[in-house]
Design a protein around this motif. Structure first.
Motif, mmCIF file in Angstrom:
data_model
loop_
_atom_site.group_PDB
_atom_site.id
_atom_site.type_symbol
_atom_site.label_atom_id
_atom_site.label_comp_id
_atom_site.label_asym_id
_atom_site.label_seq_id
_atom_site.Cartn_x
_atom_site.Cartn_y
_atom_site.Cartn_z
ATOM 1 N N ALA A 50 0.834 -1.201 0.000
ATOM 2 C CA ALA A 50 0.000 0.000 0.000
ATOM 3 C C ALA A 50 0.870 1.254 0.000
ATOM 4 O O ALA A 50 0.580 2.234 -0.699
ATOM 5 C CB ALA A 50 -0.925 -0.007 1.217
ATOM 6 N N TYR A 51 1.956 1.205 0.756
ATOM 7 C CA TYR A 51 2.855 2.367 0.814
ATOM 8 C C TYR A 51 3.532 2.584 -0.539
ATOM 9 O O TYR A 51 3.624 3.717 -1.029
ATOM 10 C CB TYR A 51 3.905 2.165 1.905
ATOM 11 N N ASN A 52 4.023 1.509 -1.148
ATOM 12 C CA ASN A 52 4.690 1.627 -2.447
ATOM 13 C C ASN A 52 3.731 2.158 -3.515
ATOM 14 O O ASN A 52 4.123 2.939 -4.389
ATOM 15 C CB ASN A 52 5.251 0.269 -2.882
ATOM 16 N N LYS A 53 2.477 1.736 -3.430
ATOM 17 C CA LYS A 53 1.475 2.217 -4.378
ATOM 18 C C LYS A 53 1.249 3.718 -4.195
ATOM 19 O O LYS A 53 1.195 4.482 -5.174
ATOM 20 C CB LYS A 53 0.162 1.455 -4.180
ATOM 21 N N ALA A 54 1.138 4.154 -2.929
ATOM 22 C CA ALA A 54 0.943 5.576 -2.646
ATOM 23 C C ALA A 54 2.176 6.378 -3.048
ATOM 24 O O ALA A 54 2.076 7.506 -3.546
ATOM 25 C CB ALA A 54 0.645 5.769 -1.158
ATOM 26 N N PHE A 55 3.345 5.784 -2.856
ATOM 27 C CA PHE A 55 4.594 6.458 -3.216
ATOM 28 C C PHE A 55 4.680 6.663 -4.730
ATOM 29 O O PHE A 55 5.060 7.733 -5.216
ATOM 30 C CB PHE A 55 5.775 5.627 -2.720
ATOM 31 N N ALA A 56 4.310 5.627 -5.490
ATOM 32 C CA ALA A 56 4.334 5.724 -6.951
ATOM 33 C C ALA A 56 3.342 6.777 -7.437
ATOM 34 O O ALA A 56 3.623 7.537 -8.374
ATOM 35 C CB ALA A 56 4.023 4.360 -7.568
ATOM 36 N N THR A 109 1.170 13.725 1.444
ATOM 37 C CA THR A 109 0.025 12.848 1.169
ATOM 38 C C THR A 109 0.361 11.378 1.398
ATOM 39 O O THR A 109 -0.531 10.533 1.344
ATOM 40 C CB THR A 109 -0.438 13.025 -0.287
ATOM 41 N N LEU A 110 1.621 11.064 1.629
ATOM 42 C CA LEU A 110 2.006 9.669 1.828
ATOM 43 C C LEU A 110 1.531 9.164 3.187
ATOM 44 O O LEU A 110 1.527 9.911 4.169
ATOM 45 C CB LEU A 110 3.525 9.520 1.748
ATOM 46 N N PRO A 111 1.160 7.888 3.268
ATOM 47 C CA PRO A 111 0.813 7.312 4.573
ATOM 48 C C PRO A 111 2.084 7.144 5.401
ATOM 49 O O PRO A 111 3.196 7.247 4.872
ATOM 50 C CB PRO A 111 0.206 5.953 4.194
ATOM 51 N N PRO A 112 1.961 6.882 6.699
ATOM 52 C CA PRO A 112 3.158 6.678 7.526
ATOM 53 C C PRO A 112 4.007 5.534 6.983
ATOM 54 O O PRO A 112 3.484 4.545 6.469
ATOM 55 C CB PRO A 112 2.578 6.328 8.905
ATOM 56 N N LEU A 113 5.298 5.684 7.081
ATOM 57 C CA LEU A 113 6.217 4.640 6.613
ATOM 58 C C LEU A 113 6.023 3.382 7.459
ATOM 59 O O LEU A 113 6.136 3.432 8.688
ATOM 60 C CB LEU A 113 7.659 5.136 6.736
ATOM 61 N N PRO A 114 5.710 2.240 6.847
ATOM 62 C CA PRO A 114 5.460 1.020 7.628
ATOM 63 C C PRO A 114 6.712 0.555 8.370
ATOM 64 O O PRO A 114 7.839 0.770 7.924
ATOM 65 C CB PRO A 114 5.059 -0.005 6.556
ATOM 66 N N THR A 115 6.503 -0.068 9.495
ATOM 67 C CA THR A 115 7.586 -0.694 10.242
ATOM 68 C C THR A 115 7.262 -2.170 10.399
ATOM 69 O O THR A 115 6.089 -2.569 10.333
ATOM 70 C CB THR A 115 7.756 -0.066 11.641
ATOM 71 N N SER A 116 8.287 -2.973 10.602
ATOM 72 C CA SER A 116 8.085 -4.419 10.699
ATOM 73 C C SER A 116 7.772 -4.865 12.123
ATOM 74 O O SER A 116 7.830 -6.046 12.432
ATOM 75 C CB SER A 116 9.329 -5.151 10.191
ATOM 76 N N PHE A 117 7.469 -3.904 12.992
ATOM 77 C CA PHE A 117 7.139 -4.263 14.366
ATOM 78 C C PHE A 117 5.988 -3.396 14.870
ATOM 79 O O PHE A 117 5.663 -2.356 14.299
ATOM 80 C CB PHE A 117 8.353 -4.094 15.280
ATOM 81 N N THR A 118 5.386 -3.847 15.927
ATOM 82 C CA THR A 118 4.348 -3.073 16.601
ATOM 83 C C THR A 118 4.812 -2.795 18.025
ATOM 84 O O THR A 118 5.644 -3.527 18.575
ATOM 85 C CB THR A 118 3.013 -3.836 16.657
#
Length: 209
Positions: A108-114, A137-146
């Motif tokens: 989803a992030y890569n799609k928004a970035f493109a 306008t980009l969503p928050p950068l995903p992280t691999s942890f919560t």
């Protein structure tokens, strides 16, 4: 006859002493110059608002942690600190996300970035560049942890933590933390076991100055 000889002897001693002093003075100047050049490779950090280390003792609401020595050989910082856990201190633990969930977030992030790149190109920007409005306008950068919120009772000896403060704690041996993040645990007699999620994160997208 003895008096001229005595004067010559005293002059010789003084000259010898002066030569030694001059030699040591020159050596000291050269040493100081070398030291100053070495210092230039290790600029001082003006302030620190967080420290990381291993919990050595938990006593009430005070954590005693051991931190690595300063990377700057010309600067001595405390390697043992006491972290006070106050009523407002937030304590969290990093836990790995489900791989499938993280993959979906990245897609989803890569799609928004493109899409942001496409809009930036439509405005005449250089290829691949992102203008600040597009970045916003980009969503928050995903992280691999919560982050899972935990309590003081969940902290134990051997936990690897980072403690943050709302002031400069560079030389403080004791301070109250505003936030504590548990990153892993040190096995007895072994190296630290760090949550894999804390070691990886997606690349930050390029932005124009």
């Amino acid at each position: 006859m003895q008096k001229p000889i005595l004067i010559i002897a005293v002059a010789a001693v003084l000259g010898l002493a002066g030569g030694f002093a001059l030699g040591f003075g020159i050596a000291d100047i050269r040493y100081q110059g070398t030291l100053d050049r070495a210092r230039s490779f290790f600029p001082l950090v003006p302030e620190m608002r967080s420290v990381s280390g291993s919990i050595k003792k938990v006593q009430g609401s005070v954590l005693t942690i051991e931190t690595p020595p300063s990377a700057n050989p010309f600067e001595e910082l405390p390697t043992v600190r006491e972290i006070v856990v106050g009523d407002a201190t937030k304590i969290v633990k990093n836990e790995p996300k489900d791989p499938e969930e993280f993959q979906k977030e990245m897609e989803a992030y890569n799609k928004a970035f493109a899409e942001a790149q496409r809009k930036a190109a439509a405005t005449g920007s250089a290829p691949g560049a992102l203008l600040p409005p597009a970045v916003a306008t980009l969503p928050p950068l995903p992280t691999s942890f919560t982050e899972k919120e935990i309590g003081l009772a969940d902290l134990k000896t051997g936990d690897q933590i980072s403690a943050e403060a709302d002031k400069n704690i560079k030389t403080d041996k004791r301070f109250e933390a505003t936030r504590i993040v548990v990153q892993g645990t040190t096995a007895p007699g072994g190296p630290a076991t760090i949550t894999p999620a804390t070691l990886t994160s997606p690349p930050t997208p390029p932005t124009t100055p």
